[in-house]
Scaffold this motif. Structure first.
Motif, PDB file in Angstrom:
ATOM      1  N   LEU A   9       0.881  -1.269  -0.123  1.00  0.00           N
ATOM      2  CA  LEU A   9      -0.004   0.007   0.115  1.00  0.00           C
ATOM      3  C   LEU A   9       0.702   1.334  -0.210  1.00  0.00           C
ATOM      4  O   LEU A   9       1.860   1.236   0.560  1.00  0.00           O
ATOM      5  CB  LEU A   9      -0.880  -0.045   1.230  1.00  0.00           C
ATOM      6  N   LEU A  10       0.224   2.297  -0.561  1.00  0.00           N
ATOM      7  CA  LEU A  10       1.114   3.502  -0.758  1.00  0.00           C
ATOM      8  C   LEU A  10      -0.115   4.714  -0.451  1.00  0.00           C
ATOM      9  O   LEU A  10      -1.016   4.576  -1.253  1.00  0.00           O
ATOM     10  CB  LEU A  10       1.918   3.932  -1.974  1.00  0.00           C
ATOM     11  N   GLY A  11      -0.281   5.138   0.751  1.00  0.00           N
ATOM     12  CA  GLY A  11      -1.186   6.092   1.035  1.00  0.00           C
ATOM     13  C   GLY A  11      -1.027   7.141   2.000  1.00  0.00           C
ATOM     14  O   GLY A  11       0.078   7.274   2.647  1.00  0.00           O
ATOM     15  N   TYR A  68       7.825   9.326  13.886  1.00  0.00           N
ATOM     16  CA  TYR A  68       7.967  10.033  12.789  1.00  0.00           C
ATOM     17  C   TYR A  68       6.782  10.246  11.946  1.00  0.00           C
ATOM     18  O   TYR A  68       6.397  11.194  10.985  1.00  0.00           O
ATOM     19  CB  TYR A  68       8.908   9.247  11.660  1.00  0.00           C
ATOM     20  N   LEU A  69       5.692   9.400  12.032  1.00  0.00           N
ATOM     21  CA  LEU A  69       4.440   9.603  11.450  1.00  0.00           C
ATOM     22  C   LEU A  69       3.332  10.549  11.947  1.00  0.00           C
ATOM     23  O   LEU A  69       3.210  10.597  13.307  1.00  0.00           O
ATOM     24  CB  LEU A  69       3.965   8.222  11.206  1.00  0.00           C
ATOM     25  N   LYS A  70       2.753  11.283  11.188  1.00  0.00           N
ATOM     26  CA  LYS A  70       1.652  12.050  11.580  1.00  0.00           C
ATOM     27  C   LYS A  70       0.451  12.262  10.745  1.00  0.00           C
ATOM     28  O   LYS A  70       0.551  11.633   9.344  1.00  0.00           O
ATOM     29  CB  LYS A  70       2.166  13.661  11.593  1.00  0.00           C
ATOM     30  N   LYS A  71      -0.457  12.640  11.091  1.00  0.00           N
ATOM     31  CA  LYS A  71      -1.827  12.626  10.123  1.00  0.00           C
ATOM     32  C   LYS A  71      -1.351  13.300   8.749  1.00  0.00           C
ATOM     33  O   LYS A  71      -0.633  14.442   8.789  1.00  0.00           O
ATOM     34  CB  LYS A  71      -3.027  13.267  10.680  1.00  0.00           C
ATOM     35  N   GLY A  72      -1.931  12.846   7.680  1.00  0.00           N
ATOM     36  CA  GLY A  72      -1.401  13.569   6.337  1.00  0.00           C
ATOM     37  C   GLY A  72      -0.305  13.061   5.622  1.00  0.00           C
ATOM     38  O   GLY A  72      -0.040  13.233   4.311  1.00  0.00           O
ATOM     39  N   ASP A  73       0.438  12.252   6.611  1.00  0.00           N
ATOM     40  CA  ASP A  73       2.022  11.857   5.927  1.00  0.00           C
ATOM     41  C   ASP A  73       1.760  10.771   5.060  1.00  0.00           C
ATOM     42  O   ASP A  73       0.658   9.919   5.025  1.00  0.00           O
ATOM     43  CB  ASP A  73       2.855  11.426   7.052  1.00  0.00           C
ATOM     44  N   THR A  74       2.488  10.813   3.860  1.00  0.00           N
ATOM     45  CA  THR A  74       2.546   9.594   2.898  1.00  0.00           C
ATOM     46  C   THR A  74       3.392   8.349   3.202  1.00  0.00           C
ATOM     47  O   THR A  74       4.605   8.763   3.603  1.00  0.00           O
ATOM     48  CB  THR A  74       2.965  10.147   1.504  1.00  0.00           C
ATOM     49  N   ALA A  75       2.806   7.063   3.431  1.00  0.00           N
ATOM     50  CA  ALA A  75       3.797   6.052   3.621  1.00  0.00           C
ATOM     51  C   ALA A  75       3.521   4.862   2.988  1.00  0.00           C
ATOM     52  O   ALA A  75       2.412   4.611   2.186  1.00  0.00           O
ATOM     53  CB  ALA A  75       3.358   5.468   5.181  1.00  0.00           C
ATOM     54  N   TYR A  76       4.493   4.313   2.536  1.00  0.00           N
ATOM     55  CA  TYR A  76       4.452   2.878   1.702  1.00  0.00           C
ATOM     56  C   TYR A  76       4.673   1.712   2.943  1.00  0.00           C
ATOM     57  O   TYR A  76       5.413   1.625   3.711  1.00  0.00           O
ATOM     58  CB  TYR A  76       5.876   2.924   1.068  1.00  0.00           C
ATOM     59  N   ILE A  77       3.372   0.926   2.833  1.00  0.00           N
ATOM     60  CA  ILE A  77       3.564  -0.169   3.807  1.00  0.00           C
ATOM     61  C   ILE A  77       3.694  -1.387   3.000  1.00  0.00           C
ATOM     62  O   ILE A  77       2.818  -1.743   2.124  1.00  0.00           O
ATOM     63  CB  ILE A  77       2.325  -0.143   4.590  1.00  0.00           C
TER      64      ILE A  77
END
Length: 159
Positions: A9-11, A68-77
């Motif tokens: 996933l990338l979202g 490191y992660l916050k609302k709105g950040d893009t992450a690859y899972i």
């Protein structure tokens, strides 16, 4: 019978990660990621469809997500689908589908305008074993430029 259970996933995060500390001292972080796709329907109208995915990270990946992660950040899972059945307070049986991640890649620059050395991406992956010890993925090694073969000296060729 063999099978594969792999999700990529990338979202964008829909909320800040929720952190739980277990009695053993380990951590679990959960958050939702939105993935979207666009297409034209039969009438030719552009339609955007968004899916929400519940993500679960454990131990060191949980620590990284918390930091490191916050609302709105893009992450690859990358991870696998986990289905859990449970009974709610009204004694109704419920089913929850989660993605248990074993790889997390932070996409985009760091906050404050700084970018990471890897082009704005940081990768973290879990070990393939059954333990929950995680280590960062190694950065790619740059390849040297190809030799200049325009000189025409075929004796210098490595083959």
């Amino acid at each position: 019978m063999a099978g594969v259970n792999k999700v990529i996933l990338l979202g964008n995060l829909g909320s800040d990660p929720e952190v739980r500390t277990l009695p053993s001292g380990g951590k679990v972080v959960t958050f939702s990621i939105a993935t979207s796709e666009s297409y034209n329907n039969k009438e030719g109208v552009r339609v955007e469809q968004t899916e929400w995915h519940r993500i679960e990270l454990w131990d060191n990946l949980a620590n990284i997500a918390e930091q490191y992660l916050k609302k709105g950040d893009t992450a690859y899972i990358e991870g696998r689908i986990r289905t859990e059945k449970w009974t709610d307070k009204e004694n109704i049986e419920r089913t929850t589908v989660k993605i248990r991640a074993n790889t997390l890649q932070l996409v985009g620059g760091r906050r404050g305008g700084e970018s990471t050395e890897s082009g704005g991406q940081s990768s973290y992956a879990g070990n393939s074993g059954s333990s929950n010890n995680y280590a960062p993925k190694a950065a790619p090694v740059p390849m040297p430029p190809p030799p200049d073969l325009a000189g025409g000296n075929s004796d210098d060729l490595p083959f």
